[in-house]
Design a protein around this motif. Structure first.
Motif, PDB file in Angstrom:
ATOM      1  N   ILE A  29     -14.710  29.875  85.700  1.00  0.00           N
ATOM      2  CA  ILE A  29     -15.234  29.764  87.286  1.00  0.00           C
ATOM      3  C   ILE A  29     -15.056  31.094  87.811  1.00  0.00           C
ATOM      4  CG2 ILE A  29     -14.701  28.934  89.489  1.00  0.00           C
ATOM      5  CD1 ILE A  29     -13.251  26.670  88.177  1.00  0.00           C
ATOM      6  N   PHE A  30     -16.477  31.553  87.936  1.00  0.00           N
ATOM      7  CA  PHE A  30     -16.352  33.085  88.303  1.00  0.00           C
ATOM      8  C   PHE A  30     -16.054  33.026  90.060  1.00  0.00           C
ATOM      9  CE2 PHE A  30     -19.089  32.838  84.756  1.00  0.00           C
ATOM     10  CZ  PHE A  30     -18.852  34.005  84.208  1.00  0.00           C
ATOM     11  N   THR A  31     -15.459  34.143  90.245  1.00  0.00           N
ATOM     12  CA  THR A  31     -15.282  34.383  91.535  1.00  0.00           C
ATOM     13  C   THR A  31     -16.154  34.954  92.366  1.00  0.00           C
ATOM     14  OG1 THR A  31     -14.388  36.635  90.973  1.00  0.00           O
ATOM     15  CG2 THR A  31     -12.749  34.868  90.993  1.00  0.00           C
ATOM     16  N   GLU A  32     -16.038  34.963  93.850  1.00  0.00           N
ATOM     17  CA  GLU A  32     -17.162  35.569  94.617  1.00  0.00           C
ATOM     18  C   GLU A  32     -17.247  36.984  94.424  1.00  0.00           C
ATOM     19  OE1 GLU A  32     -17.851  36.022  99.346  1.00  0.00           O
ATOM     20  OE2 GLU A  32     -16.124  35.192  98.778  1.00  0.00           O
ATOM     21  N   LYS A  33     -16.331  37.475  93.957  1.00  0.00           N
ATOM     22  CA  LYS A  33     -16.360  39.076  93.507  1.00  0.00           C
ATOM     23  C   LYS A  33     -17.450  39.114  92.636  1.00  0.00           C
ATOM     24  CE  LYS A  33     -13.677  43.041  91.793  1.00  0.00           C
ATOM     25  NZ  LYS A  33     -12.576  43.429  90.756  1.00  0.00           N
ATOM     26  N   TYR A  34     -17.219  38.313  91.545  1.00  0.00           N
ATOM     27  CA  TYR A  34     -18.013  38.618  90.240  1.00  0.00           C
ATOM     28  C   TYR A  34     -19.751  38.514  90.747  1.00  0.00           C
ATOM     29  CZ  TYR A  34     -20.881  37.579  86.416  1.00  0.00           C
ATOM     30  OH  TYR A  34     -21.724  37.589  85.405  1.00  0.00           O
ATOM     31  N   HIS A  35     -19.979  37.322  91.518  1.00  0.00           N
ATOM     32  CA  HIS A  35     -21.234  37.150  92.026  1.00  0.00           C
ATOM     33  C   HIS A  35     -21.790  38.110  92.707  1.00  0.00           C
ATOM     34  CE1 HIS A  35     -21.405  32.914  90.769  1.00  0.00           C
ATOM     35  NE2 HIS A  35     -20.136  32.686  91.312  1.00  0.00           N
ATOM     36  N   LEU A  36     -20.896  38.816  93.687  1.00  0.00           N
ATOM     37  CA  LEU A  36     -21.306  39.995  94.355  1.00  0.00           C
ATOM     38  C   LEU A  36     -21.772  41.030  93.579  1.00  0.00           C
ATOM     39  CD1 LEU A  36     -18.844  39.549  97.550  1.00  0.00           C
ATOM     40  CD2 LEU A  36     -21.480  39.342  97.225  1.00  0.00           C
ATOM     41  N   LYS A  37     -20.858  41.246  92.503  1.00  0.00           N
ATOM     42  CA  LYS A  37     -20.977  42.418  91.424  1.00  0.00           C
ATOM     43  C   LYS A  37     -22.314  42.338  90.722  1.00  0.00           C
ATOM     44  CE  LYS A  37     -18.029  42.917  88.076  1.00  0.00           C
ATOM     45  NZ  LYS A  37     -16.688  43.325  87.193  1.00  0.00           N
ATOM     46  N   ARG A  38     -22.447  40.931  90.317  1.00  0.00           N
ATOM     47  CA  ARG A  38     -23.837  40.586  89.566  1.00  0.00           C
ATOM     48  C   ARG A  38     -24.797  40.864  90.509  1.00  0.00           C
ATOM     49  NH1 ARG A  38     -24.322  34.792  87.590  1.00  0.00           N
ATOM     50  NH2 ARG A  38     -24.449  34.454  89.954  1.00  0.00           N
ATOM     51  N   GLY A  39     -24.953  40.508  91.635  1.00  0.00           N
ATOM     52  CA  GLY A  39     -25.950  40.921  92.682  1.00  0.00           C
ATOM     53  C   GLY A  39     -26.965  40.134  93.148  1.00  0.00           C
ATOM     54  N   TYR A  40     -27.092  38.927  92.439  1.00  0.00           N
ATOM     55  CA  TYR A  40     -27.808  37.744  92.760  1.00  0.00           C
ATOM     56  C   TYR A  40     -27.601  36.300  92.615  1.00  0.00           C
ATOM     57  CZ  TYR A  40     -28.559  37.190  87.730  1.00  0.00           C
ATOM     58  OH  TYR A  40     -28.281  37.022  86.362  1.00  0.00           O
ATOM     59  N   CYS A  41     -28.120  35.503  93.313  1.00  0.00           N
ATOM     60  CA  CYS A  41     -27.804  34.035  93.065  1.00  0.00           C
ATOM     61  C   CYS A  41     -28.562  33.436  91.876  1.00  0.00           C
ATOM     62  CB  CYS A  41     -28.330  33.338  94.372  1.00  0.00           C
ATOM     63  SG  CYS A  41     -27.689  31.392  94.253  1.00  0.00           S
ATOM     64  N   CYS A  42     -27.789  32.709  90.988  1.00  0.00           N
ATOM     65  CA  CYS A  42     -28.418  32.126  90.033  1.00  0.00           C
ATOM     66  C   CYS A  42     -28.641  30.603  90.179  1.00  0.00           C
ATOM     67  CB  CYS A  42     -27.281  32.088  88.591  1.00  0.00           C
ATOM     68  SG  CYS A  42     -25.847  30.928  89.297  1.00  0.00           S
ATOM     69  N   LYS A  43     -28.633  30.242  91.373  1.00  0.00           N
ATOM     70  CA  LYS A  43     -29.055  28.822  91.786  1.00  0.00           C
ATOM     71  C   LYS A  43     -28.357  27.792  90.734  1.00  0.00           C
ATOM     72  CE  LYS A  43     -33.266  30.598  93.832  1.00  0.00           C
ATOM     73  NZ  LYS A  43     -34.536  30.540  93.888  1.00  0.00           N
ATOM     74  N   ASN A  44     -27.291  27.966  90.560  1.00  0.00           N
ATOM     75  CA  ASN A  44     -26.599  26.863  89.379  1.00  0.00           C
ATOM     76  C   ASN A  44     -25.539  26.271  90.384  1.00  0.00           C
ATOM     77  OD1 ASN A  44     -27.619  27.085  87.076  1.00  0.00           O
ATOM     78  ND2 ASN A  44     -26.694  28.911  86.809  1.00  0.00           N
ATOM     79  N   ASN A  45     -25.292  26.370  91.810  1.00  0.00           N
ATOM     80  CA  ASN A  45     -24.393  25.691  92.721  1.00  0.00           C
ATOM     81  C   ASN A  45     -23.029  26.188  92.290  1.00  0.00           C
ATOM     82  OD1 ASN A  45     -23.901  24.054  94.889  1.00  0.00           O
ATOM     83  ND2 ASN A  45     -23.438  22.324  93.646  1.00  0.00           N
ATOM     84  N   CYS A  46     -22.791  27.525  92.022  1.00  0.00           N
ATOM     85  CA  CYS A  46     -21.328  27.960  92.060  1.00  0.00           C
ATOM     86  C   CYS A  46     -20.740  27.583  92.827  1.00  0.00           C
ATOM     87  CB  CYS A  46     -21.232  29.335  91.495  1.00  0.00           C
ATOM     88  SG  CYS A  46     -22.649  29.723  90.012  1.00  0.00           S
TER      89      CYS A  46
END
Length: 64
Positions: A29-46
């Motif tokens: 399970i990726f954290t909010e920090k990881y998603h922000l670091k990645r920089g975009y939404c993958c639209k997988n309902n994380c």
């Protein structure tokens, strides 16, 4: 499964241990920090999506 056994190429992809955790069922399970670091939404309902993706509409809505 725990974070030390995660076989992802962590260093090659810039993933740090604080970027994810493992659920009791063994899912990564990726954290909010990881998603922000990645920089975009993958639209997988994380679970920790900071971008406001709505799976029902398929739209990204800013979180309040």
């Amino acid at each position: 499964m725990d974070n030390d056994n995660f076989s992802y190429s962590n260093n090659d992809r810039g993933i740090d241990k604080e970027d994810y955790y493992t659920s009791e069922e063994g899912y990564i399970i990726f954290t909010e920090k990881y998603h922000l670091k990645r920089g975009y939404c993958c639209k997988n309902n994380c679970k920790h999506c900071p971008y406001g993706f709505d799976i029902k509409t398929g739209e990204i809505k800013p979180k309040n």
